[in-house]
Design a protein around this motif. Structure first.
Motif, PDB file in Angstrom:
ATOM      1  N   GLN A 180      -5.198  -6.210   0.276  1.00 40.63           N
ATOM      2  CA  GLN A 180      -5.043  -5.116  -0.679  1.00 40.63           C
ATOM      3  C   GLN A 180      -4.519  -3.858   0.017  1.00 40.63           C
ATOM      4  OE1 GLN A 180      -5.708  -5.022  -4.184  1.00 40.63           O
ATOM      5  NE2 GLN A 180      -4.592  -3.104  -3.885  1.00 40.63           N
ATOM      6  N   GLU A 181      -5.113  -3.538   1.148  1.00 46.86           N
ATOM      7  CA  GLU A 181      -4.720  -2.318   1.857  1.00 46.86           C
ATOM      8  C   GLU A 181      -3.317  -2.443   2.435  1.00 46.86           C
ATOM      9  OE1 GLU A 181      -8.983  -0.599   3.354  1.00 46.86           O
ATOM     10  OE2 GLU A 181      -8.319  -2.474   4.228  1.00 46.86           O
ATOM     11  N   LEU A 182      -2.999  -3.630   2.933  1.00 47.43           N
ATOM     12  CA  LEU A 182      -1.637  -3.840   3.426  1.00 47.43           C
ATOM     13  C   LEU A 182      -0.640  -3.668   2.287  1.00 47.43           C
ATOM     14  CD1 LEU A 182      -2.206  -6.938   5.747  1.00 47.43           C
ATOM     15  CD2 LEU A 182      -1.670  -4.613   6.466  1.00 47.43           C
ATOM     16  N   ALA A 183      -0.994  -4.191   1.130  1.00 44.95           N
ATOM     17  CA  ALA A 183      -0.118  -4.067  -0.038  1.00 44.95           C
ATOM     18  C   ALA A 183       0.114  -2.602  -0.382  1.00 44.95           C
ATOM     19  CB  ALA A 183      -0.727  -4.812  -1.226  1.00 44.95           C
ATOM     20  N   GLU A 184      -0.928  -1.804  -0.281  1.00 46.02           N
ATOM     21  CA  GLU A 184      -0.802  -0.382  -0.589  1.00 46.02           C
ATOM     22  C   GLU A 184       0.112   0.330   0.402  1.00 46.02           C
ATOM     23  OE1 GLU A 184      -4.865   0.804  -0.634  1.00 46.02           O
ATOM     24  OE2 GLU A 184      -5.235  -0.103  -2.598  1.00 46.02           O
ATOM     25  N   MET A 185       0.247  -0.246   1.580  1.00 39.03           N
ATOM     26  CA  MET A 185       1.106   0.395   2.565  1.00 39.03           C
ATOM     27  C   MET A 185       2.566   0.002   2.418  1.00 39.03           C
ATOM     28  SD  MET A 185      -1.090   0.431   6.036  1.00 39.03           S
ATOM     29  CE  MET A 185      -2.774  -0.096   5.895  1.00 39.03           C
ATOM     30  N   GLY A 187       3.907  -1.067  -0.532  1.00 38.20           N
ATOM     31  CA  GLY A 187       4.321  -0.970  -1.918  1.00 38.20           C
ATOM     32  C   GLY A 187       4.490  -2.324  -2.560  1.00 38.20           C
ATOM     33  N   SER A 188       3.498  -3.156  -2.401  1.00 39.79           N
ATOM     34  CA  SER A 188       3.550  -4.467  -3.029  1.00 39.79           C
ATOM     35  C   SER A 188       2.192  -4.764  -3.654  1.00 39.79           C
ATOM     36  CB  SER A 188       3.910  -5.518  -1.972  1.00 39.79           C
ATOM     37  OG  SER A 188       4.018  -6.786  -2.576  1.00 39.79           O
ATOM     38  N   THR A 189       1.955  -6.018  -3.944  1.00 43.44           N
ATOM     39  CA  THR A 189       0.677  -6.364  -4.556  1.00 43.44           C
ATOM     40  C   THR A 189      -0.135  -7.245  -3.616  1.00 43.44           C
ATOM     41  OG1 THR A 189       1.530  -8.370  -5.585  1.00 43.44           O
ATOM     42  CG2 THR A 189       1.671  -6.328  -6.853  1.00 43.44           C
ATOM     43  N   ARG A 190      -1.403  -7.287  -3.866  1.00 38.81           N
ATOM     44  CA  ARG A 190      -2.330  -8.044  -3.034  1.00 38.81           C
ATOM     45  C   ARG A 190      -1.908  -9.513  -2.978  1.00 38.81           C
ATOM     46  NH1 ARG A 190      -5.462 -12.314  -3.196  1.00 38.81           N
ATOM     47  NH2 ARG A 190      -6.104 -11.887  -5.327  1.00 38.81           N
ATOM     48  N   GLU A 191      -1.617 -10.099  -4.121  1.00 34.71           N
ATOM     49  CA  GLU A 191      -1.268 -11.524  -4.166  1.00 34.71           C
ATOM     50  C   GLU A 191      -0.013 -11.827  -3.367  1.00 34.71           C
ATOM     51  OE1 GLU A 191      -1.982  -9.575  -6.600  1.00 34.71           O
ATOM     52  OE2 GLU A 191      -3.050 -10.545  -8.269  1.00 34.71           O
ATOM     53  N   THR A 192       0.974 -10.966  -3.521  1.00 38.90           N
ATOM     54  CA  THR A 192       2.220 -11.177  -2.803  1.00 38.90           C
ATOM     55  C   THR A 192       1.996 -11.100  -1.292  1.00 38.90           C
ATOM     56  OG1 THR A 192       3.429 -10.229  -4.653  1.00 38.90           O
ATOM     57  CG2 THR A 192       4.595 -10.365  -2.553  1.00 38.90           C
ATOM     58  N   VAL A 193       1.173 -10.159  -0.888  1.00 41.16           N
ATOM     59  CA  VAL A 193       0.875 -10.028   0.539  1.00 41.16           C
ATOM     60  C   VAL A 193       0.173 -11.283   1.040  1.00 41.16           C
ATOM     61  CG1 VAL A 193      -0.568  -8.814   2.213  1.00 41.16           C
ATOM     62  CG2 VAL A 193       0.856  -7.523   0.623  1.00 41.16           C
ATOM     63  N   THR A 194      -0.771 -11.781   0.275  1.00 42.83           N
ATOM     64  CA  THR A 194      -1.480 -13.005   0.657  1.00 42.83           C
ATOM     65  C   THR A 194      -0.504 -14.149   0.862  1.00 42.83           C
ATOM     66  OG1 THR A 194      -3.451 -12.352  -0.592  1.00 42.83           O
ATOM     67  CG2 THR A 194      -3.239 -14.671  -0.040  1.00 42.83           C
ATOM     68  N   VAL A 195       0.374 -14.335  -0.112  1.00 42.39           N
ATOM     69  CA  VAL A 195       1.341 -15.429  -0.033  1.00 42.39           C
ATOM     70  C   VAL A 195       2.297 -15.221   1.143  1.00 42.39           C
ATOM     71  CG1 VAL A 195       3.337 -16.452  -1.187  1.00 42.39           C
ATOM     72  CG2 VAL A 195       1.226 -16.043  -2.463  1.00 42.39           C
ATOM     73  N   THR A 196       2.816 -14.005   1.259  1.00 41.60           N
ATOM     74  CA  THR A 196       3.763 -13.719   2.327  1.00 41.60           C
ATOM     75  C   THR A 196       3.138 -13.950   3.704  1.00 41.60           C
ATOM     76  OG1 THR A 196       4.754 -12.032   0.915  1.00 41.60           O
ATOM     77  CG2 THR A 196       5.354 -11.991   3.237  1.00 41.60           C
ATOM     78  N   LEU A 197       1.921 -13.488   3.847  1.00 41.23           N
ATOM     79  CA  LEU A 197       1.246 -13.664   5.135  1.00 41.23           C
ATOM     80  C   LEU A 197       1.040 -15.134   5.464  1.00 41.23           C
ATOM     81  CD1 LEU A 197      -1.490 -10.865   5.314  1.00 41.23           C
ATOM     82  CD2 LEU A 197       0.524 -11.142   6.759  1.00 41.23           C
ATOM     83  N   SER A 198       0.701 -15.931   4.454  1.00 41.78           N
ATOM     84  CA  SER A 198       0.474 -17.332   4.823  1.00 41.78           C
ATOM     85  C   SER A 198       1.776 -18.033   5.171  1.00 41.78           C
ATOM     86  CB  SER A 198      -0.336 -18.086   3.748  1.00 41.78           C
ATOM     87  OG  SER A 198       0.083 -17.762   2.478  1.00 41.78           O
ATOM     88  N   HIS A 199       2.882 -17.588   4.557  1.00 38.43           N
ATOM     89  CA  HIS A 199       4.181 -18.101   4.998  1.00 38.43           C
ATOM     90  C   HIS A 199       4.426 -17.743   6.464  1.00 38.43           C
ATOM     91  CE1 HIS A 199       5.989 -18.240   0.662  1.00 38.43           C
ATOM     92  NE2 HIS A 199       5.260 -19.311   0.960  1.00 38.43           N
ATOM     93  N   LEU A 200       4.184 -16.463   6.786  1.00 34.33           N
ATOM     94  CA  LEU A 200       4.424 -16.002   8.148  1.00 34.33           C
ATOM     95  C   LEU A 200       3.515 -16.721   9.140  1.00 34.33           C
ATOM     96  CD1 LEU A 200       4.863 -12.174   7.545  1.00 34.33           C
ATOM     97  CD2 LEU A 200       6.622 -13.874   8.067  1.00 34.33           C
TER      98      LEU A 200
END
Length: 230
Positions: A180-185, A187-200
């Motif tokens: 959530q906090e990464l998303a706030e930094m 400018g994205s959403t929590r879910e997208t960050v979760t998905v993106t991170l697991s790809h990475l």
DNA sequence: TCATTAATGTGTT
DNA sequence: AACACATTAATGA
């Protein structure tokens, strides 16, 4: 612990003689704030400068829909705050302690007196603030032009440069940030960050633990380089 | 330790 | 990107 030691760790005061630090120490009493405290907010009158001796603070804004956007995180030895003659980029921003934090408060007139007596100090302020501005501009560019993956990697690299410890091939962030906090930094959403991170994570660019991200800086940087080239 | 809450993962629109 | 919901980990009495 020597009270003046903390002052000597503030980036703009780094190689100031002890005698000067003593003077500053007298003008700027030390105070501690608990994790979670909002140190300053947009409606405060901006008359003081804060010297962050120990701890971490998060600078953020809130948009009309009430969502937060984090501008940055500052750690030990940084300066923030607003006075008429000197802005550290925190205007109209909230500043929240994300750890128990130790800071000094320097009043406008004290600071001005100090700078008048120490031109070298004024120059150091310029350096510190210019560097911050430069980083902010670069970040803005990445934010505007990159996709979420790029923005996220970029953010993680920047954070790692300031707030990480080395662990083999990986830099471990010592900030315990949620998705959530990464998303706030970025400018994205929590879910997208979760998905993106697991790809990475699959690609070996990051390693994930709960509330903790490890970055392979080498792979991360080469990703950013490739991105820039394209 | 257990119950509650917070964080994360995932499928669907 | 937003939402709903499942799963899992952290927290604290």
């Amino acid at each position: 612990m020597d009270k003046l030691w903390y002052l000597s760790q503030i980036n703009v005061f780094q190689d100031l003689p002890r005698s000067d630090l003593k003077v500053i120490g007298k003008m700027a009493p030390m105070s501690s704030v608990d994790k979670g405290t909002v140190i300053s907010s947009p409606m405060d009158d901006h008359k003081v400068l804060y010297l962050l001796k120990k701890g971490r603070v998060r600078l953020y804004k809130i948009n009309p829909e009430g969502k937060q956007f984090t501008l940055g995180i500052l750690g030990d030895g940084n300066v923030f705050g607003e006075i008429e003659t000197l802005s550290t980029g925190t205007r109209n921003a909230y500043v929240e302690a994300i750890e128990d934090t130790l800071l000094c408060i320097l009043r406008k007139d004290d600071l001005e007196k100090l700078l008048q007596g120490h031109p070298d100090l004024a120059i150091k302020f310029l350096h510190v603030l210019t560097e911050r501005l430069r980083e902010a501009e670069e970040f803005l560019e990445t934010l505007a032009l990159g996709n979420v993956t790029t923005r996220l990697i970029y953010l993680l690299c920047k954070l790692a440069e300031h707030f990480s410890i080395r662990r083999g091939d990986f830099a471990q962030l010592e900030l315990n940030l949620t998705h959530q906090e990464l998303a706030e930094m970025v400018g994205s959403t929590r879910e997208t960050v979760t998905v993106t991170l697991s790809h990475l994570s699959q690609e070996g660019i990051v390693r994930l633990r709960r509330r903790r991200v490890l970055i392979n800086m080498e792979k991360a940087r080469s990703f950013l380089d490739r991105e820039e080239a394209s």
